[in-house]
Design a protein around this motif. Sequence first.
Motif, PDB file in Angstrom:
ATOM      1  N   ARG A 131       0.832  -1.214   0.000  1.00 43.45           N
ATOM      2  CA  ARG A 131       0.000   0.000   0.000  1.00 43.45           C
ATOM      3  C   ARG A 131       0.863   1.258   0.000  1.00 43.45           C
ATOM      4  NH1 ARG A 131      -4.843  -1.518   4.185  1.00 43.45           N
ATOM      5  NH2 ARG A 131      -6.044  -2.773   2.714  1.00 43.45           N
ATOM      6  N   ILE A 134       2.476   1.552  -3.465  1.00 47.97           N
ATOM      7  CA  ILE A 134       1.509   1.988  -4.472  1.00 47.97           C
ATOM      8  C   ILE A 134       1.169   3.461  -4.280  1.00 47.97           C
ATOM      9  CG2 ILE A 134      -0.899   1.749  -5.210  1.00 47.97           C
ATOM     10  CD1 ILE A 134      -0.570  -1.255  -4.846  1.00 47.97           C
ATOM     11  N   THR A 139       0.973   8.318 -11.036  1.00 43.92           N
ATOM     12  CA  THR A 139      -0.091   7.813 -11.892  1.00 43.92           C
ATOM     13  C   THR A 139       0.157   8.240 -13.329  1.00 43.92           C
ATOM     14  OG1 THR A 139      -1.472   9.740 -11.534  1.00 43.92           O
ATOM     15  CG2 THR A 139      -1.747   7.902  -9.993  1.00 43.92           C
TER      16      THR A 139
END
Length: 173
Positions: A131, A134, A139
């Motif tokens: 987590r 990420i 993005t």
Amino acid sequence: MADSPQRLDVPRGSSSRFGSFLRFNPDAVGQFAESIARFLGTGRFLAVQTLVVLVWIGLNVFAVKLRWDPYPFILLNLAFSTQAAYAAPLILLAQNRQADRDRVQAEEDRARAAQTRADTEYVARELAALRVAIGELATRDFIRGELNRMSSDDGEDADRREKKAKKKRDPVG
């Protein structure tokens, strides 16, 4: 003839005549005790014992020529006492063996629970690390925006390209 020295690492009673005669396999004795204890705890045993007692008493009360144990039934009481004298230790031995099995099972359950807990904690740590990783990733939209901003000569050109990219991604809006 010189006597050999007495060995101190061998128990004194191990060479007796009765020592080898009275050795039993503890597992065989325990299995026998468990089978007897299982039989003593059944309805069949109670029914057979009740039938034997009723026949015993009936023959000794009503069959005058067959009386081998008159009214106070001393022989019947002796038989019950003998049965109780053997049944109680056999039942206790069976209970002790069951307690040993339960103890081993409980230890295995504790070890399995500890391993499961350790595995769960490891997976939780790995999931938390994923987590975090990420969350730190850039993005696709962020990279496009940065590339567009860097490649544009003026801000107006960048705004136009961004609107075009937005229309390509979301043709409805």
